[in-house]
Design a protein around this motif. Structure first.
Motif, PDB file in Angstrom:
ATOM      1  N   GLN A  30       1.005  -1.262   0.008  1.00  0.00           N
ATOM      2  CA  GLN A  30      -0.068   0.088   0.021  1.00  0.00           C
ATOM      3  C   GLN A  30       0.793   1.482   0.018  1.00  0.00           C
ATOM      4  N   VAL A  31       0.601   2.213  -0.533  1.00  0.00           N
ATOM      5  CA  VAL A  31       1.372   3.622  -0.655  1.00  0.00           C
ATOM      6  C   VAL A  31       0.384   4.737  -0.742  1.00  0.00           C
ATOM      7  N   VAL A  32       0.605   5.609   0.388  1.00  0.00           N
ATOM      8  CA  VAL A  32      -0.549   6.668   0.789  1.00  0.00           C
ATOM      9  C   VAL A  32       0.170   7.835   0.670  1.00  0.00           C
ATOM     10  N   GLY A  33      -0.289   9.122  -0.154  1.00  0.00           N
ATOM     11  CA  GLY A  33       0.396  10.276  -0.075  1.00  0.00           C
ATOM     12  C   GLY A  33      -0.149  11.196   1.184  1.00  0.00           C
ATOM     13  N   ALA A  34       0.869  12.067   1.801  1.00  0.00           N
ATOM     14  CA  ALA A  34       0.320  12.903   2.793  1.00  0.00           C
ATOM     15  C   ALA A  34       1.050  14.279   2.577  1.00  0.00           C
ATOM     16  N   ASN A  35       0.077  15.448   2.881  1.00  0.00           N
ATOM     17  CA  ASN A  35       0.912  16.685   2.616  1.00  0.00           C
ATOM     18  C   ASN A  35       1.481  17.447   3.328  1.00  0.00           C
ATOM     19  N   ASN A  36       1.955  16.644   4.886  1.00  0.00           N
ATOM     20  CA  ASN A  36       2.600  16.997   5.929  1.00  0.00           C
ATOM     21  C   ASN A  36       3.074  15.999   6.702  1.00  0.00           C
ATOM     22  N   ARG A  37       4.207  16.221   7.556  1.00  0.00           N
ATOM     23  CA  ARG A  37       4.848  15.111   8.439  1.00  0.00           C
ATOM     24  C   ARG A  37       3.523  14.839   9.439  1.00  0.00           C
ATOM     25  N   GLU A  38       2.790  15.356  10.048  1.00  0.00           N
ATOM     26  CA  GLU A  38       1.906  14.996  10.809  1.00  0.00           C
ATOM     27  C   GLU A  38       0.960  13.964  10.364  1.00  0.00           C
ATOM     28  N   ALA A  39       0.432  14.596   9.196  1.00  0.00           N
ATOM     29  CA  ALA A  39      -0.592  13.282   8.374  1.00  0.00           C
ATOM     30  C   ALA A  39       0.117  12.201   8.181  1.00  0.00           C
ATOM     31  N   ALA A  40       1.390  12.319   7.711  1.00  0.00           N
ATOM     32  CA  ALA A  40       1.991  10.976   7.484  1.00  0.00           C
ATOM     33  C   ALA A  40       2.233  10.068   8.647  1.00  0.00           C
ATOM     34  N   GLU A  41       2.640  10.700   9.765  1.00  0.00           N
ATOM     35  CA  GLU A  41       2.849   9.790  10.926  1.00  0.00           C
ATOM     36  C   GLU A  41       1.710   9.231  11.338  1.00  0.00           C
ATOM     37  N   ARG A  42       0.394   9.897  11.388  1.00  0.00           N
ATOM     38  CA  ARG A  42      -0.972   9.340  11.668  1.00  0.00           C
ATOM     39  C   ARG A  42      -1.186   8.253  10.809  1.00  0.00           C
ATOM     40  N   ILE A  43      -0.967   8.394   9.542  1.00  0.00           N
ATOM     41  CA  ILE A  43      -1.191   7.299   8.753  1.00  0.00           C
ATOM     42  C   ILE A  43      -0.465   6.011   9.110  1.00  0.00           C
ATOM     43  N   ALA A  44       0.958   6.386   9.318  1.00  0.00           N
ATOM     44  CA  ALA A  44       1.875   5.310   9.512  1.00  0.00           C
ATOM     45  C   ALA A  44       1.450   4.688  10.825  1.00  0.00           C
ATOM     46  N   GLY A  45       1.026   5.523  11.850  1.00  0.00           N
ATOM     47  CA  GLY A  45       0.595   4.880  13.138  1.00  0.00           C
ATOM     48  C   GLY A  45      -0.592   3.752  12.955  1.00  0.00           C
ATOM     49  N   ALA A  46      -1.437   4.142  12.101  1.00  0.00           N
ATOM     50  CA  ALA A  46      -2.703   3.162  11.676  1.00  0.00           C
ATOM     51  C   ALA A  46      -2.045   1.992  11.097  1.00  0.00           C
ATOM     52  N   PHE A  47      -1.132   2.097  10.218  1.00  0.00           N
ATOM     53  CA  PHE A  47      -0.491   0.876   9.527  1.00  0.00           C
ATOM     54  C   PHE A  47       0.228   0.006  10.646  1.00  0.00           C
ATOM     55  N   MET A  48       0.778   0.649  11.579  1.00  0.00           N
ATOM     56  CA  MET A  48       1.663  -0.083  12.566  1.00  0.00           C
ATOM     57  C   MET A  48       0.909  -0.920  13.402  1.00  0.00           C
ATOM     58  N   ALA A  49      -0.481  -0.517  13.651  1.00  0.00           N
ATOM     59  CA  ALA A  49      -1.524  -1.366  14.380  1.00  0.00           C
ATOM     60  C   ALA A  49      -1.651  -2.613  13.597  1.00  0.00           C
ATOM     61  N   LEU A  50      -1.624  -2.916  12.339  1.00  0.00           N
ATOM     62  CA  LEU A  50      -1.947  -3.911  11.645  1.00  0.00           C
ATOM     63  C   LEU A  50      -1.344  -5.129  12.255  1.00  0.00           C
ATOM     64  N   GLY A  51      -2.089  -6.265  12.216  1.00  0.00           N
ATOM     65  CA  GLY A  51      -1.384  -7.451  12.698  1.00  0.00           C
ATOM     66  C   GLY A  51      -0.035  -7.925  12.081  1.00  0.00           C
ATOM     67  N   MET A  52      -0.085  -8.044  10.718  1.00  0.00           N
ATOM     68  CA  MET A  52       1.053  -8.458   9.919  1.00  0.00           C
ATOM     69  C   MET A  52       2.326  -7.429  10.278  1.00  0.00           C
ATOM     70  N   VAL A  53       2.247  -6.452  10.559  1.00  0.00           N
ATOM     71  CA  VAL A  53       3.108  -5.185  10.857  1.00  0.00           C
ATOM     72  C   VAL A  53       3.649  -5.820  12.491  1.00  0.00           C
ATOM     73  N   ARG A  54       2.673  -5.881  13.154  1.00  0.00           N
ATOM     74  CA  ARG A  54       3.229  -6.408  14.682  1.00  0.00           C
ATOM     75  C   ARG A  54       3.786  -7.592  14.684  1.00  0.00           C
ATOM     76  N   ALA A  55       3.581  -8.449  13.527  1.00  0.00           N
ATOM     77  CA  ALA A  55       4.048  -9.836  13.735  1.00  0.00           C
ATOM     78  C   ALA A  55       5.400  -9.793  13.072  1.00  0.00           C
ATOM     79  N   GLY A  56       5.820  -8.719  12.556  1.00  0.00           N
ATOM     80  CA  GLY A  56       7.205  -8.611  11.686  1.00  0.00           C
ATOM     81  C   GLY A  56       7.061  -8.808  10.408  1.00  0.00           C
ATOM     82  N   ARG A  57       6.153  -9.187   9.612  1.00  0.00           N
ATOM     83  CA  ARG A  57       5.936  -9.780   8.240  1.00  0.00           C
ATOM     84  C   ARG A  57       5.851  -8.787   7.100  1.00  0.00           C
TER      85      ARG A  57
END
Length: 72
Positions: A30-57
Motif C-alpha cells: 500500500q502507498v498513501v500520500g500525505a501533505n505534511n509530516r503530521e498526517a504521514a505519521e498518523r497514517i503510519a501509526g494506523a498501519f503499525m497497528a496491523l497484525g502483519m506489521v506487529r508480527a514482523g511480516r
C-alpha cells in the motif's frame, strides 16, 4: 513544502549480502500520500497497528519526496 509517502511493504528474508532498496526493493502492499509530516505519521501509526506489521511480516516506511516551492 515537502510531501510524504507512507509505504507498507512485505519484509523479505535477510540475505548474506544485506538489503539494498535501490537494486531490489521490498514488495509494496500500500502507498498513501500525505501533505505534511503530521498526517504521514498518523497514517503510519494506523498501519503499525496491523497484525502483519506487529508480527514482523510487513514494514511501514515514511519517505519525504521532493519539495514544493511556495510562490510569494
Amino acid at each position: 513544502m515537502t510531501r510524504f509517502l507512507v509505504v507498507l511493504t512485505d519484509v523479505r528474508p535477510f540475505e548474506g549480502n544485506g538489503r539494498n532498496e535501490r537494486t531490489s526493493p521490498e514488495r509494496r502492499r500500500q502507498v498513501v500520500g500525505a501533505n505534511n509530516r503530521e498526517a504521514a505519521e498518523r497514517i503510519a501509526g494506523a498501519f503499525m497497528a496491523l497484525g502483519m506489521v506487529r508480527a514482523g511480516r510487513q514494514r511501514v516506511k515514511v519517505i519525504a519526496v521532493g519539495r514544493r516551492h511556495s510562490r510569494d
